[in-house]
Design a protein around this motif. Structure first.
Motif, PDB file in Angstrom:
ATOM      1  N   PHE A  84     -42.158  78.219  29.921  1.00  0.00           N
ATOM      2  CA  PHE A  84     -43.527  78.145  29.390  1.00  0.00           C
ATOM      3  C   PHE A  84     -43.879  79.405  28.599  1.00  0.00           C
ATOM      4  O   PHE A  84     -44.522  79.331  27.551  1.00  0.00           O
ATOM      5  N   GLY A  85     -43.461  80.552  29.086  1.00  0.00           N
ATOM      6  CA  GLY A  85     -43.741  81.789  28.377  1.00  0.00           C
ATOM      7  C   GLY A  85     -43.048  81.839  27.021  1.00  0.00           C
ATOM      8  O   GLY A  85     -43.634  82.298  26.028  1.00  0.00           O
ATOM      9  N   ALA A  86     -41.801  81.360  26.955  1.00  0.00           N
ATOM     10  CA  ALA A  86     -41.063  81.377  25.694  1.00  0.00           C
ATOM     11  C   ALA A  86     -41.701  80.448  24.669  1.00  0.00           C
ATOM     12  O   ALA A  86     -41.787  80.793  23.478  1.00  0.00           O
ATOM     13  N   LEU A  87     -42.154  79.284  25.117  1.00  0.00           N
ATOM     14  CA  LEU A  87     -42.779  78.350  24.186  1.00  0.00           C
ATOM     15  C   LEU A  87     -44.176  78.808  23.778  1.00  0.00           C
ATOM     16  O   LEU A  87     -44.650  78.466  22.688  1.00  0.00           O
ATOM     17  N   GLU A  88     -44.830  79.576  24.623  1.00  0.00           N
ATOM     18  CA  GLU A  88     -46.112  80.166  24.236  1.00  0.00           C
ATOM     19  C   GLU A  88     -45.904  81.208  23.136  1.00  0.00           C
ATOM     20  O   GLU A  88     -46.682  81.291  22.173  1.00  0.00           O
ATOM     21  N   ASP A  89     -44.827  81.986  23.272  1.00  0.00           N
ATOM     22  CA  ASP A  89     -44.534  83.032  22.276  1.00  0.00           C
ATOM     23  C   ASP A  89     -44.019  82.451  20.967  1.00  0.00           C
ATOM     24  O   ASP A  89     -44.321  82.995  19.894  1.00  0.00           O
ATOM     25  N   ALA A  90     -43.220  81.391  21.058  1.00  0.00           N
ATOM     26  CA  ALA A  90     -42.568  80.851  19.854  1.00  0.00           C
ATOM     27  C   ALA A  90     -42.637  79.326  19.852  1.00  0.00           C
ATOM     28  O   ALA A  90     -41.640  78.655  20.108  1.00  0.00           O
TER      29      ALA A  90
ATOM     30  N   VAL B 257     -34.813  68.580  31.115  1.00  0.00           N
ATOM     31  CA  VAL B 257     -36.052  69.071  31.721  1.00  0.00           C
ATOM     32  C   VAL B 257     -37.203  68.973  30.728  1.00  0.00           C
ATOM     33  O   VAL B 257     -38.322  68.570  31.080  1.00  0.00           O
ATOM     34  N   LEU B 258     -36.953  69.322  29.479  1.00  0.00           N
ATOM     35  CA  LEU B 258     -38.007  69.267  28.468  1.00  0.00           C
ATOM     36  C   LEU B 258     -38.467  67.833  28.213  1.00  0.00           C
ATOM     37  O   LEU B 258     -39.661  67.574  28.056  1.00  0.00           O
ATOM     38  N   LEU B 259     -37.528  66.889  28.189  1.00  0.00           N
ATOM     39  CA  LEU B 259     -37.910  65.483  28.034  1.00  0.00           C
ATOM     40  C   LEU B 259     -38.753  65.025  29.223  1.00  0.00           C
ATOM     41  O   LEU B 259     -39.730  64.290  29.066  1.00  0.00           O
ATOM     42  N   TYR B 260     -38.356  65.463  30.414  1.00  0.00           N
ATOM     43  CA  TYR B 260     -39.131  65.137  31.612  1.00  0.00           C
ATOM     44  C   TYR B 260     -40.549  65.692  31.495  1.00  0.00           C
ATOM     45  O   TYR B 260     -41.540  64.989  31.760  1.00  0.00           O
ATOM     46  N   LEU B 261     -40.671  66.947  31.076  1.00  0.00           N
ATOM     47  CA  LEU B 261     -41.986  67.570  30.957  1.00  0.00           C
ATOM     48  C   LEU B 261     -42.807  66.956  29.823  1.00  0.00           C
ATOM     49  O   LEU B 261     -44.035  66.925  29.893  1.00  0.00           O
ATOM     50  N   GLN B 262     -42.132  66.473  28.797  1.00  0.00           N
ATOM     51  CA  GLN B 262     -42.857  65.779  27.734  1.00  0.00           C
ATOM     52  C   GLN B 262     -43.476  64.489  28.271  1.00  0.00           C
ATOM     53  O   GLN B 262     -44.629  64.158  27.949  1.00  0.00           O
ATOM     54  N   ASN B 263     -42.746  63.782  29.111  1.00  0.00           N
ATOM     55  CA  ASN B 263     -43.276  62.552  29.695  1.00  0.00           C
ATOM     56  C   ASN B 263     -44.437  62.823  30.646  1.00  0.00           C
ATOM     57  O   ASN B 263     -45.240  61.924  30.920  1.00  0.00           O
ATOM     58  N   GLU B 264     -44.527  64.052  31.140  1.00  0.00           N
ATOM     59  CA  GLU B 264     -45.651  64.435  31.997  1.00  0.00           C
ATOM     60  C   GLU B 264     -46.727  65.205  31.225  1.00  0.00           C
ATOM     61  O   GLU B 264     -47.646  65.757  31.819  1.00  0.00           O
ATOM     62  N   ASP B 265     -46.590  65.261  29.895  1.00  0.00           N
ATOM     63  CA  ASP B 265     -47.612  65.823  28.998  1.00  0.00           C
ATOM     64  C   ASP B 265     -47.765  67.334  29.134  1.00  0.00           C
ATOM     65  O   ASP B 265     -48.859  67.874  28.976  1.00  0.00           O
ATOM     66  N   TYR B 266     -46.668  68.062  29.381  1.00  0.00           N
ATOM     67  CA  TYR B 266     -46.732  69.519  29.402  1.00  0.00           C
ATOM     68  C   TYR B 266     -46.139  70.135  28.140  1.00  0.00           C
ATOM     69  O   TYR B 266     -46.505  71.257  27.764  1.00  0.00           O
ATOM     70  N   VAL B 267     -45.187  69.436  27.509  1.00  0.00           N
ATOM     71  CA  VAL B 267     -44.600  69.918  26.261  1.00  0.00           C
ATOM     72  C   VAL B 267     -44.564  68.763  25.272  1.00  0.00           C
ATOM     73  O   VAL B 267     -44.701  67.583  25.644  1.00  0.00           O
ATOM     74  N   LEU B 268     -44.337  69.119  24.007  1.00  0.00           N
ATOM     75  CA  LEU B 268     -44.317  68.114  22.940  1.00  0.00           C
ATOM     76  C   LEU B 268     -43.213  68.469  21.957  1.00  0.00           C
ATOM     77  O   LEU B 268     -43.093  69.629  21.528  1.00  0.00           O
ATOM     78  N   ASP B 269     -42.386  67.480  21.591  1.00  0.00           N
ATOM     79  CA  ASP B 269     -41.335  67.666  20.600  1.00  0.00           C
ATOM     80  C   ASP B 269     -41.855  67.192  19.252  1.00  0.00           C
ATOM     81  O   ASP B 269     -41.990  65.995  19.001  1.00  0.00           O
ATOM     82  N   ASP B 270     -42.141  68.162  18.372  1.00  0.00           N
ATOM     83  CA  ASP B 270     -42.639  67.833  17.041  1.00  0.00           C
ATOM     84  C   ASP B 270     -41.814  68.616  16.022  1.00  0.00           C
ATOM     85  O   ASP B 270     -42.311  69.478  15.302  1.00  0.00           O
ATOM     86  N   GLY B 271     -40.511  68.294  16.011  1.00  0.00           N
ATOM     87  CA  GLY B 271     -39.581  69.068  15.198  1.00  0.00           C
ATOM     88  C   GLY B 271     -39.208  70.373  15.866  1.00  0.00           C
ATOM     89  O   GLY B 271     -38.677  71.290  15.235  1.00  0.00           O
ATOM     90  N   GLY B 272     -39.453  70.507  17.120  1.00  0.00           N
ATOM     91  CA  GLY B 272     -39.266  71.700  17.942  1.00  0.00           C
ATOM     92  C   GLY B 272     -40.248  71.626  19.098  1.00  0.00           C
ATOM     93  O   GLY B 272     -41.265  70.934  19.012  1.00  0.00           O
ATOM     94  N   TRP B 273     -39.941  72.311  20.192  1.00  0.00           N
ATOM     95  CA  TRP B 273     -40.749  72.172  21.403  1.00  0.00           C
ATOM     96  C   TRP B 273     -41.954  73.109  21.371  1.00  0.00           C
ATOM     97  O   TRP B 273     -41.844  74.288  21.038  1.00  0.00           O
ATOM     98  N   SER B 274     -43.112  72.547  21.730  1.00  0.00           N
ATOM     99  CA  SER B 274     -44.341  73.322  21.857  1.00  0.00           C
ATOM    100  C   SER B 274     -45.075  72.891  23.119  1.00  0.00           C
ATOM    101  O   SER B 274     -44.809  71.810  23.666  1.00  0.00           O
ATOM    102  N   LEU B 275     -45.989  73.720  23.569  1.00  0.00           N
ATOM    103  CA  LEU B 275     -46.782  73.395  24.749  1.00  0.00           C
ATOM    104  C   LEU B 275     -47.971  72.539  24.354  1.00  0.00           C
ATOM    105  O   LEU B 275     -48.584  72.744  23.310  1.00  0.00           O
ATOM    106  N   THR B 276     -48.319  71.593  25.192  1.00  0.00           N
ATOM    107  CA  THR B 276     -49.581  70.873  25.050  1.00  0.00           C
ATOM    108  C   THR B 276     -50.706  71.744  25.613  1.00  0.00           C
ATOM    109  O   THR B 276     -50.463  72.828  26.147  1.00  0.00           O
ATOM    110  N   GLY B 277     -51.929  71.269  25.528  1.00  0.00           N
ATOM    111  CA  GLY B 277     -53.042  72.018  26.116  1.00  0.00           C
ATOM    112  C   GLY B 277     -52.847  72.223  27.604  1.00  0.00           C
ATOM    113  O   GLY B 277     -53.104  73.309  28.140  1.00  0.00           O
TER     114      GLY B 277
END
Length: 344
Positions: free
Chosen positions: A37-43, A65-85
């Motif tokens: 989470f910290g890495a995706l917040e930074d970049a 893990v990232l796909l799992y978290l995307q399905n739980e609405d914590y991250v989003l793949d939009d040409g690269g991984w980012s955090l949701t709200g």
């Protein structure tokens, strides 16, 4: 073969939700601990391969893990991984995961064994419990402790934190009280090692020392000025002494300390043990935190008691006890209680 009833899937979904949350809590804890989470917040917008290289993780497993978290609405793949709200907000509460999942996760794996008659206590990861507890305490226990210290009327010159864990809680107090010195007393070597790292990180080597010892050794401490101007703090520590040594051990500790330092003040923070309170089944914070917390402390080597019980114990020890509780904006249950002890 008998056909399942029409509502079978609906009922299955309802009843396996706790399993979903069990997996989710575990994944979130490890993702927080590993810095995802910290890495995706930074970049934001980082690809899986780049994120795996940055964190030293296996790319394929991290991707799962990232796909799992995307399905739980914590991250989003939009040409690269980012955090949701929701993902950006989660690290604010990382300490809860560190304590309850990292520290007590192993505890619940032992639940079936320790429920058997004659069984011993369940274990825990004391370092994770201590670090998580102090992290949580910055928002509830810290303001409560400072309020009680301020109510004493005179600011202490030295604060002795018995059972200080990794020292994060004591460090936060010293940052808010620039004229105060601190002494952390902690029996767990792993916690002391981390405490020394945190002390260096915050540049407090000249104001803070740590002693590897138990709370019972407090009367033997060589305090500055012979203990004049010293105050003591125990946050969720007397509950352990109570279970491991009994009521006499707690009362003897209090008596020995006030005999050695008669003009001192002592801040005690504990939980008001009320597992049968209507709040536990109706209040959001009580259901999410206090209900499992109360259970944890019946199967580990700790003993919770009610506010009235603690008051009676302090009275038997010849001490006065001014009381306070947490800011309702943080925890409105009133289950976390604090006392300022003094000898009349």
């Amino acid at each position: 073969m008998k056909r399942p009833p029409p509502d079978y899937e609906r009922r299955a979904i309802e009843h396996i939700q706790p399993i979903r949350h069990f997996f989710l809590a575990s994944v979130l804890h490890h993702a927080l601990r590993l810095g995802v989470f910290g890495a995706l917040e930074d970049a934001p917008g980082t690809g899986t391969a780049a994120l795996a290289d940055r964190l030293g993780l296996d790319e394929r497993r991290l991707g799962a893990v990232l796909l799992y978290l995307q399905n739980e609405d914590y991250v989003l793949d939009d040409g690269g991984w980012s955090l949701t709200g929701k993902g950006r907000d989660l690290p604010t509460f990382a300490a809860w995961y560190q304590m309850l999942v990292g520290g007590y996760g192993v505890t619940f794996q032992q639940l079936g064994d320790v429920l058997r008659r004659g069984a011993g206590y369940a274990g825990r990861d004391a370092t994770q419990v201590g670090a998580g507890s102090t992290g949580i305490g910055v928002t509830d226990t810290l303001p409560l402790a400072l309020e009680l210290l301020d109510s004493a009327g005179t600011e202490p010159s030295t604060l002795v934190d018995l059972g200080c864990g990794d020292g994060a809680f004591l460090i936060e107090i010293l940052k808010r009280r620039p004229g105060l010195r601190g002494i952390g007393v902690e029996p767990n070597p792993g916690s002391v090692e981390r405490a020394l790292e945190l002390r260096a990180r915050h540049g407090l080597e000249d104001r803070l020392e740590f002693v590897t010892a138990t709370a019972a050794d407090v009367a033997k401490l060589d305090l500055p000025d012979g203990g004049r101007g010293a105050a003591f703090l125990t946050a969720f520590v007397l509950q352990e002494m109570l279970e491991q040594g009994g009521e006499d051990a707690v009362r003897d500790l209090l008596a020995a300390t006030f005999d050695a330092f008669p003009d001192t003040r002592w801040v005690v923070v504990e939980m008001d043990y009320q597992p049968d309170s209507p709040l536990v089944s109706t209040h959001g914070m009580a259901k999410a935190f206090h209900n499992p917390y109360f259970l944890i402390h019946t199967i580990t080597e700790q003993r919770l008691e009610t506010s009235a019980w603690w008051r009676a114990l302090f009275a038997r020890a010849g001490l006065t006890a001014a009381a306070a509780t947490t800011d309702p904006r943080v925890d409105s249950t009133g289950f976390e209680i604090g006392f300022l002890l003094s000898r009349p």
